[in-house]
Design a protein around this motif. Structure first.
Motif, PDB file in Angstrom:
ATOM      1  N   LYS A 145       0.791  -1.383   0.080  1.00 51.74           N
ATOM      2  CA  LYS A 145       0.076  -0.040  -0.328  1.00 51.74           C
ATOM      3  C   LYS A 145       1.198   0.821  -0.171  1.00 51.74           C
ATOM      4  O   LYS A 145       0.428   2.487  -0.948  1.00 51.74           O
ATOM      5  CB  LYS A 145      -0.820  -0.332   1.204  1.00 51.74           C
ATOM      6  CG  LYS A 145      -1.943   0.957   1.096  1.00 51.74           C
ATOM      7  CD  LYS A 145      -3.022   0.693   2.356  1.00 51.74           C
ATOM      8  CE  LYS A 145      -3.957   2.196   2.590  1.00 51.74           C
ATOM      9  NZ  LYS A 145      -4.729   2.692   3.252  1.00 51.74           N
ATOM     10  N   ASN A 146       1.918   1.360   1.137  1.00 54.37           N
ATOM     11  CA  ASN A 146       2.383   2.550   0.588  1.00 54.37           C
ATOM     12  C   ASN A 146       3.285   3.298  -0.440  1.00 54.37           C
ATOM     13  O   ASN A 146       3.449   3.682  -0.787  1.00 54.37           O
ATOM     14  CB  ASN A 146       3.556   2.485   1.605  1.00 54.37           C
ATOM     15  CG  ASN A 146       5.353   1.609   1.459  1.00 54.37           C
ATOM     16  OD1 ASN A 146       4.810   0.620   1.314  1.00 54.37           O
ATOM     17  ND2 ASN A 146       5.717   1.414   2.027  1.00 54.37           N
TER      18      ASN A 146
ATOM     19  N   VAL B 162       1.874   2.022  -3.524  1.00 52.89           N
ATOM     20  CA  VAL B 162       0.920   2.531  -4.793  1.00 52.89           C
ATOM     21  C   VAL B 162       1.215   4.355  -4.067  1.00 52.89           C
ATOM     22  O   VAL B 162       0.412   5.294  -4.751  1.00 52.89           O
ATOM     23  CB  VAL B 162       0.385   2.025  -4.584  1.00 52.89           C
ATOM     24  CG1 VAL B 162      -1.299   2.590  -5.010  1.00 52.89           C
ATOM     25  CG2 VAL B 162       0.361   0.988  -5.049  1.00 52.89           C
ATOM     26  N   GLU B 163       1.048   4.469  -2.996  1.00 54.78           N
ATOM     27  CA  GLU B 163       0.765   5.976  -1.798  1.00 54.78           C
ATOM     28  C   GLU B 163       1.665   6.402  -2.529  1.00 54.78           C
ATOM     29  O   GLU B 163       1.440   7.901  -2.833  1.00 54.78           O
ATOM     30  CB  GLU B 163       0.443   6.031  -0.991  1.00 54.78           C
ATOM     31  CG  GLU B 163      -0.906   5.050  -0.290  1.00 54.78           C
ATOM     32  CD  GLU B 163      -1.206   5.035   0.672  1.00 54.78           C
ATOM     33  OE1 GLU B 163      -0.281   5.094   1.738  1.00 54.78           O
ATOM     34  OE2 GLU B 163      -1.972   4.596   1.626  1.00 54.78           O
ATOM     35  N   ASN B 164       3.368   6.188  -2.291  1.00 50.45           N
ATOM     36  CA  ASN B 164       4.452   7.083  -3.046  1.00 50.45           C
ATOM     37  C   ASN B 164       4.146   6.917  -4.154  1.00 50.45           C
ATOM     38  O   ASN B 164       4.616   8.433  -4.730  1.00 50.45           O
ATOM     39  CB  ASN B 164       5.250   6.212  -2.035  1.00 50.45           C
ATOM     40  CG  ASN B 164       5.179   6.709  -0.616  1.00 50.45           C
ATOM     41  OD1 ASN B 164       4.557   7.477   0.100  1.00 50.45           O
ATOM     42  ND2 ASN B 164       6.753   5.768  -0.155  1.00 50.45           N
ATOM     43  N   TYR B 165       4.090   6.830  -5.018  1.00 44.73           N
ATOM     44  CA  TYR B 165       3.621   6.235  -6.766  1.00 44.73           C
ATOM     45  C   TYR B 165       3.401   7.318  -6.619  1.00 44.73           C
ATOM     46  O   TYR B 165       3.157   8.070  -7.411  1.00 44.73           O
ATOM     47  CB  TYR B 165       3.811   5.028  -7.215  1.00 44.73           C
ATOM     48  CG  TYR B 165       3.555   5.317  -8.369  1.00 44.73           C
ATOM     49  CD1 TYR B 165       4.628   5.123  -9.553  1.00 44.73           C
ATOM     50  CD2 TYR B 165       1.790   4.882  -9.389  1.00 44.73           C
ATOM     51  CE1 TYR B 165       3.745   5.525 -10.970  1.00 44.73           C
ATOM     52  CE2 TYR B 165       1.538   5.482 -10.386  1.00 44.73           C
ATOM     53  CZ  TYR B 165       3.164   5.188 -11.362  1.00 44.73           C
ATOM     54  OH  TYR B 165       3.115   5.197 -12.194  1.00 44.73           O
ATOM     55  N   GLN B 166       1.696   7.303  -6.037  1.00 43.45           N
ATOM     56  CA  GLN B 166       0.473   8.276  -6.353  1.00 43.45           C
ATOM     57  C   GLN B 166       1.794   9.715  -6.102  1.00 43.45           C
ATOM     58  O   GLN B 166       0.842  11.061  -7.532  1.00 43.45           O
ATOM     59  CB  GLN B 166      -0.550   8.529  -6.277  1.00 43.45           C
ATOM     60  CG  GLN B 166      -1.122   6.825  -6.808  1.00 43.45           C
ATOM     61  CD  GLN B 166      -2.419   6.663  -5.612  1.00 43.45           C
ATOM     62  OE1 GLN B 166      -2.743   6.925  -5.084  1.00 43.45           O
ATOM     63  NE2 GLN B 166      -3.334   5.416  -6.947  1.00 43.45           N
ATOM     64  N   LYS B 167       1.756   9.734  -5.139  1.00 41.00           N
ATOM     65  CA  LYS B 167       2.343  11.355  -4.711  1.00 41.00           C
ATOM     66  C   LYS B 167       3.080  11.650  -5.782  1.00 41.00           C
ATOM     67  O   LYS B 167       3.674  12.712  -5.523  1.00 41.00           O
ATOM     68  CB  LYS B 167       3.090  10.761  -3.143  1.00 41.00           C
ATOM     69  CG  LYS B 167       3.257  12.724  -2.422  1.00 41.00           C
ATOM     70  CD  LYS B 167       3.752  12.279  -1.376  1.00 41.00           C
ATOM     71  CE  LYS B 167       4.635  13.076  -0.954  1.00 41.00           C
ATOM     72  NZ  LYS B 167       5.062  13.015   0.301  1.00 41.00           N
TER      73      LYS B 167
ATOM     74  N   THR C  78       1.524  12.460  -9.790  1.00 37.22           N
ATOM     75  CA  THR C  78       0.268  12.734  -9.784  1.00 37.22           C
ATOM     76  C   THR C  78      -0.318  14.235  -9.013  1.00 37.22           C
ATOM     77  O   THR C  78      -0.805  14.789  -9.153  1.00 37.22           O
ATOM     78  CB  THR C  78      -1.296  11.601  -9.480  1.00 37.22           C
ATOM     79  OG1 THR C  78      -0.897  11.320  -7.743  1.00 37.22           O
ATOM     80  CG2 THR C  78      -1.029  10.228 -10.083  1.00 37.22           C
ATOM     81  N   SER C  79       0.627  14.301  -8.125  1.00 40.52           N
ATOM     82  CA  SER C  79       0.734  15.637  -6.919  1.00 40.52           C
ATOM     83  C   SER C  79       1.457  16.602  -7.722  1.00 40.52           C
ATOM     84  O   SER C  79       2.196  16.483  -8.743  1.00 40.52           O
ATOM     85  CB  SER C  79       1.447  15.233  -5.362  1.00 40.52           C
ATOM     86  OG  SER C  79       2.860  14.995  -6.043  1.00 40.52           O
TER      87      SER C  79
END
Length: 423
Positions: free
Chosen positions: A114-115, A117-122, A125-126
């Motif tokens: 999960k972490n 994926v979250e770091n990848y999106q951050k 995409t941010s």
């Protein structure tokens, strides 16, 4: 979701490897993810895994969706016949080999940590102002950055070596001729670089070899090919250059029809092409077999000494042929020599040592560390994130990082991007 993210997840096992099953519910035991393939064909070579009790060795292909197999026409490409596992983010269709056997598929959608994926999106995409990881760059471990920058510097030298190889082929493997073309282009700096290269391409380097004992003839060749000796100027120096050039033009059947025009506009006088051409002529007048001397140099200090060059005497009181100026001996400055070393000398030494089968990396790194960092917008941008560029090694590496990784969103291929994903 980008495919290179899945490559990263697979290569570094950023997913639940303890509970792997194919889409047909067979147990997968992952033994080896294989080696990334940087050319055509399956994404990973020589992977090893068990499916139920059967041991498999072969290649792995990775896609966002299983149906991408058909989108990319892999079903008709024999290079994909030995794929033992199809790794996808989202399974949407079964895929078959040519013999109609089902290719085992692993869906990662619910297995990736999960972490990660979250770091990848951050990361991707941010909103960001300059580079994807600018909010995390200052916190990346020094060891990670140091090792990655060394690798990037070598990568940049390898890229420059490809350009040198092209010149070498067109110059019939004459390293001295290649050096002359590279140096001449860099003496022109950014504004006149292409024009100076067109000068170097307008005659055979053998002419330089034949006349380099006569400095006036070298200057006449350079100035004349640029059409700077076609005016009526009352100066004994100018008149002599004109006569010498007319002699050389007839003797060597010279043509300057392909030589590009020079630019003086917005240049500081020390960078006027007249000054740089005289300095280039004096360099070749003072050093026969310059390439051999450069390769033989055992220290950065020896290289600086080779480029301890001034213009001919006339240019001590001139920036152009027409107008006199106060006396200034116009030597190559250290900052200009640094540019020559960074852009010409070190890449050429690296390429030549590789040709000899030598390990060129260590000596290249050591020399680059002793040259001052470049100053430009890219270096300023990274230094604003953290004080980092303290040598030509780091500045060249940072340019490589920005242009080949950050600007192209290749975070998954970057050690810094990988580090950010693990935080």
């Amino acid at each position: 979701m980008q495919e290179d993210f899945l490559h990263y997840v697979w290569q570094f096992k950023r997913f639940d490897v303890a509970h792997l099953r194919t889409t047909t519910n067979e147990v997968i035991t992952l033994l080896n993810t294989g080696w990334p393939n940087l050319s055509g064909g399956p994404d990973f070579f020589n992977a090893q895994l068990k499916i139920d009790d059967q041991l498999w060795a072969g290649n792995v292909e990775i896609h966002i969706k299983t149906s991408d197999w058909y989108v990319h026409n892999h079903e008709v490409d024999p290079a994909y016949d030995n794929v033992i596992l199809h790794v996808v983010y989202d399974h949407d269709i079964d895929v078959f080999r040519k013999d109609n056997s089902l290719i085992p598929t692993l869906e990662l959608k619910n297995l990736i940590h999960k972490n990660v994926v979250e770091n990848y999106q951050k990361l991707l995409t941010s909103p960001h102002k300059w580079i994807n990881c600018e909010n995390d760059f200052a916190e990346v471990d020094d060891f990670v950055i140091s090792n990655w920058l060394e690798r990037l510097y070598i990568e940049r030298l390898e890229r420059k070596s490809k350009n040198i190889e092209v010149l070498l082929q067109s110059s019939k493997n004459d390293w001295e001729a290649v050096l002359f073309k590279l140096l001449t282009k860099n003496f022109g700096l950014k504004v006149n670089g292409d024009a100076f290269l067109s000068l170097a391409n307008s005659f055979d380097f053998s002419i330089v070899r034949k006349i380099q004992s006569k400095s006036l003839q070298l200057e006449a060749l350079f100035f004349g090919q640029f059409g700077l000796l076609d005016r009526q100027i009352e100066s004994s120096y100018y008149v002599t250059l004109s006569k010498d050039y007319n002699f050389l033009k007839q003797k060597f059947n010279l043509s300057n029809s392909q030589v590009m025009p020079l630019q003086f506009f917005r240049l500081r006088p020390p960078n006027f092409p007249t000054i740089r051409l005289s300095q280039l002529a004096m360099l070749y007048h003072q050093h026969t077999s310059l390439f051999t001397k450069i390769i033989s140099a055992e220290s950065i200090e020896a290289l600086y000494e080779l480029f301890d060059i001034s213009t001919s005497e006339f240019w001590n009181t001139h920036f152009t042929f027409e107008k006199t100026s106060r006396f200034v001996k116009k030597k190559l400055t250290k900052s200009f020599i640094d540019l020559l070393l960074i852009n010409t000398i070190l890449p050429l030494r690296f390429c030549y040592q590789r040709h000899l089968g030598q390990n060129a990396s260590e000596s290249s790194l050591l020399m680059a560390q002793k040259i001052a960092s470049e100053q430009n917008a890219i270096i300023k941008g990274f230094n604003n994130l953290r004080p980092i560029s303290n040598s030509a090694l780091t500045s060249q590496a940072l340019i490589q990082l920005k242009t080949e990784y950050c600007d192209k969103n290749r975070c998954m291929s970057c050690a810094i991007g990988n580090s950010v994903l693990l935080t």
